[in-house]
Design an enzyme around this catalytic site. Structure first.
Site, PDB file in Angstrom:
ATOM      1  N   PRO A 149       0.781  -1.242   0.000  1.00 11.88           N
ATOM      2  CA  PRO A 149       0.000   0.000   0.000  1.00 11.88           C
ATOM      3  C   PRO A 149       0.813   1.293   0.000  1.00 11.88           C
ATOM      4  O   PRO A 149       0.250   2.367  -0.094  1.00 11.88           O
ATOM      5  CB  PRO A 149      -0.812  -0.111   1.292  1.00 11.88           C
ATOM      6  CG  PRO A 149       0.065  -0.912   2.201  1.00 11.88           C
ATOM      7  CD  PRO A 149       0.777  -1.902   1.326  1.00 11.88           C
ATOM      8  N   ASP A 172       9.770  -5.932  -3.220  1.00 15.59           N
ATOM      9  CA  ASP A 172       9.244  -6.558  -2.008  1.00 15.59           C
ATOM     10  C   ASP A 172       8.263  -7.630  -2.469  1.00 15.59           C
ATOM     11  O   ASP A 172       7.099  -7.354  -2.725  1.00 15.59           O
ATOM     12  CB  ASP A 172       8.573  -5.518  -1.121  1.00 15.59           C
ATOM     13  CG  ASP A 172       8.156  -6.098   0.222  1.00 15.59           C
ATOM     14  OD1 ASP A 172       8.939  -6.877   0.784  1.00 15.59           O
ATOM     15  OD2 ASP A 172       7.053  -5.778   0.695  1.00 15.59           O
ATOM     16  N   ASP A 231       1.996  -5.096 -15.113  1.00 13.62           N
ATOM     17  CA  ASP A 231       2.654  -6.377 -14.859  1.00 13.62           C
ATOM     18  C   ASP A 231       4.169  -6.141 -14.879  1.00 13.62           C
ATOM     19  O   ASP A 231       4.669  -5.335 -15.671  1.00 13.62           O
ATOM     20  CB  ASP A 231       2.268  -7.384 -15.937  1.00 13.62           C
ATOM     21  CG  ASP A 231       2.784  -8.776 -15.613  1.00 13.62           C
ATOM     22  OD1 ASP A 231       3.937  -9.079 -16.012  1.00 13.62           O
ATOM     23  OD2 ASP A 231       2.066  -9.550 -14.979  1.00 13.62           O
ATOM     24  N   LYS A 237       6.943   1.184   1.762  1.00 18.23           N
ATOM     25  CA  LYS A 237       8.318   1.271   1.265  1.00 18.23           C
ATOM     26  C   LYS A 237       8.468   2.412   0.269  1.00 18.23           C
ATOM     27  O   LYS A 237       9.508   3.079   0.225  1.00 18.23           O
ATOM     28  CB  LYS A 237       8.736  -0.068   0.669  1.00 18.23           C
ATOM     29  CG  LYS A 237       8.856  -1.160   1.730  1.00 18.23           C
ATOM     30  CD  LYS A 237       9.270  -2.488   1.157  1.00 18.23           C
ATOM     31  CE  LYS A 237       9.418  -3.517   2.285  1.00 18.23           C
ATOM     32  NZ  LYS A 237       8.141  -3.831   2.944  1.00 18.23           N
ATOM     33  N   CYS A 287       8.448 -10.733   3.433  1.00 17.61           N
ATOM     34  CA  CYS A 287       8.082 -10.752   4.862  1.00 17.61           C
ATOM     35  C   CYS A 287       7.911 -12.210   5.290  1.00 17.61           C
ATOM     36  O   CYS A 287       6.921 -12.594   5.901  1.00 17.61           O
ATOM     37  CB  CYS A 287       6.826  -9.926   5.138  1.00 17.61           C
ATOM     38  SG  CYS A 287       5.333 -10.479   4.294  1.00 17.61           S
TER      39      CYS A 287
END
Length: 457
Positions: free
Chosen positions: A119, A188, A171, A122, A241
């Site tokens: 969202p 990420d 994409d 970073k 994560c």
């Protein structure tokens, strides 16, 4: 917490049985709360009125000893800070080390891609870091492949207020058209989400060995898709994560074996951060955050000499419908039109934006100024939030907390002592948006999709 036996084995493989035992105990503890300040808007964390602890790897990151009702804080809604897990902030420190050490004296704007950006945690960290490192000589392309999440990303970028961020909804393979363009790519990656275990019980229930395998394959495909867009001597910052080796160290080794690149081990020595074979692991029980893995890969080869050719159909030096639009901003700007909407971007990166836009269509660039209604410019909320708005461009009205929340709730407010016309409304000196003061009441120009929906009583 009922944790899959295979996950336990994977964690022990990644960090050792002794460390894994510490982590298993920590998974039953409450999730941490942390924020990162916007240095362009807020200089102190005392605003939160609770116990604070500095995040060691983030100059503007703070752990809070309780969770405030962030929704009822006007400073959240004007981009003065971002609520972000402290472990995730480690990626920002990796980026700062890479950017400061390798890309000084380019003679052009630094080009950065945040590939899986929604969202926006970073992205906002990268934007603040780039502004401190490069002043206004950078372009940050912030991409999100999911359309709904891309809209959230665009809103959070608007709140943060940095006009050098371009938001795209593409994409990863689309960026191959920008061959050798980016100096740094931050990816990420979508992952099995082991770092979400303390925040989301569904993350525990949905974890499986098959999902780890699926995520690992997807991560490799994404790297292969975007690799051509990274310049020679450029750096890929890879993060997840999650904790297992299959999505982390083993993927970094795969990148090195299949592309002309080597792991780049920066000297990041912080308490509790575990150094792995190829990167760094942040694991609950050792750090207060929820968890993160981060590594960097250097693409071999000399920096590509990219000659940008701008399509003549992309006319950036347009004349705005509103006379004097350039005078509203503190830096030279380039004017564009998006339908009836007047948009500006900093002149220093106008060519860069045009070049990127020809390959990957952006959904947000620069700053939305407003729409013409007759001879009047109806100002956009984004203009109030941008860092380049001239503070004298519009009269300002300072609101108390109750009135600020009413404005953000999109209620009608009354400002009898303020001048009539368009006003920039502020809280603690920071812009929240615009109203049109009619004297007896104000027309509230706060966007419907950003309004506070919970009760403000």
């Amino acid at each position: 917490m009922n944790i899959d036996k295979c996950f336990k084995e994977y964690l022990e493989e990644a960090i050792g049985a002794e460390k894994a035992a510490v982590a298993f105990s920590a998974f039953d503890e409450p999730a941490s709360v942390s924020v990162r300040l916007n240095p362009s808007k807020l200089s102190s964390a005392t605003h939160f009125g609770c116990g604070l602890e500095e995040v060691p790897w983030s100059r503007y990151g703070f752990l809070l000893d309780r969770r405030p009702v962030f929704t009822l804080d006007p400073l959240l809604h004007c981009g003065a800070y971002y609520v972000q897990d402290s472990s995730s902030m480690f990626v920002g420190e990796m980026f700062r080390r890479v950017a400061a050490g390798r890309f000084s004296g380019l003679g052009r704007p630094l080009r950065v891609l945040d590939l899986c950006a929604a969202p926006g945690g970073k992205t906002t960290d990268l934007a603040a870091s780039l502004r401190l490192l490069c002043d206004d000589s950078f372009i940050l392309v912030s991409n999100e492949v999911m359309k709904a999440r891309a809209g959230v990303l665009a809103d959070n970028v608007a709140l943060w207020g940095d006009p050098n961020v371009v938001v795209t909804n593409a994409d990863p393979a689309a960026f191959a058209r920008l061959k050798g363009y980016f100096d740094i790519i931050v990816a990420d990656m979508p992952c099995s989400g082991e770092g979400m275990f303390r925040k989301d019980e569904q993350a525990v229930a949905q974890w499986s060995k098959d999902n780890v395998d699926l995520c690992s394959s997807r991560q490799r495909r994404i790297v292969a898709d975007i690799w051509p867009a990274l310049c020679g001597d450029g750096v890929l910052i890879y993060s997840t994560c999650t904790f297992n080796r299959y999505e982390n160290d083993m993927n970094i080794s795969w990148i090195s074996e299949n592309f002309d690149s080597v792991p780049l081990m920066t000297d990041l020595d912080f308490p509790g951060v575990i150094k792995t074979d190829c990167g760094y692991a942040l694991v609950p029980g050792f750090v207060p955050g929820e968890g993160q893995y981060c590594a960097a890969v250097l693409k071999n080869g000399e920096t590509d000499v990219l000659r940008m050719k701008r399509n003549s159909s992309v006319g950036r030096k347009q004349k705005g419908a509103y006379k004097g639009i350039e005078n509203l901003f503190s830096v030279p700007v380039s004017i564009r039109q998006a339908g009836n909407l007047e948009v500006v971007c900093p002149e220093v990166i106008a060519d860069e934006i045009d070049f990127v836009s020809e390959a990957v269509r952006p959904i947000r660039t620069g700053c939305a100024v407003g729409e013409m209604k007759g001879k009047d410019l109806v100002p956009s909320a984004d203009m109030a939030l941008t860092a380049i708005l001239d503070g004298e461009a519009f009269p300002a009205a300072e609101l108390d907390l109750k009135t600020a929340l009413a404005f953000l709730h999109r209620d009608t407010i009354v400002l009898p002592d303020a001048p009539k016309g368009y006003l920039r409304v502020c809280y603690n000196g920071l812009s929240l948006g615009f109203v049109k003061n009619l004297g007896s009441r104000c027309n509230n120009l706060h966007p419907q999709n950003r309004r506070i929906r919970m009760s403000i009583q």
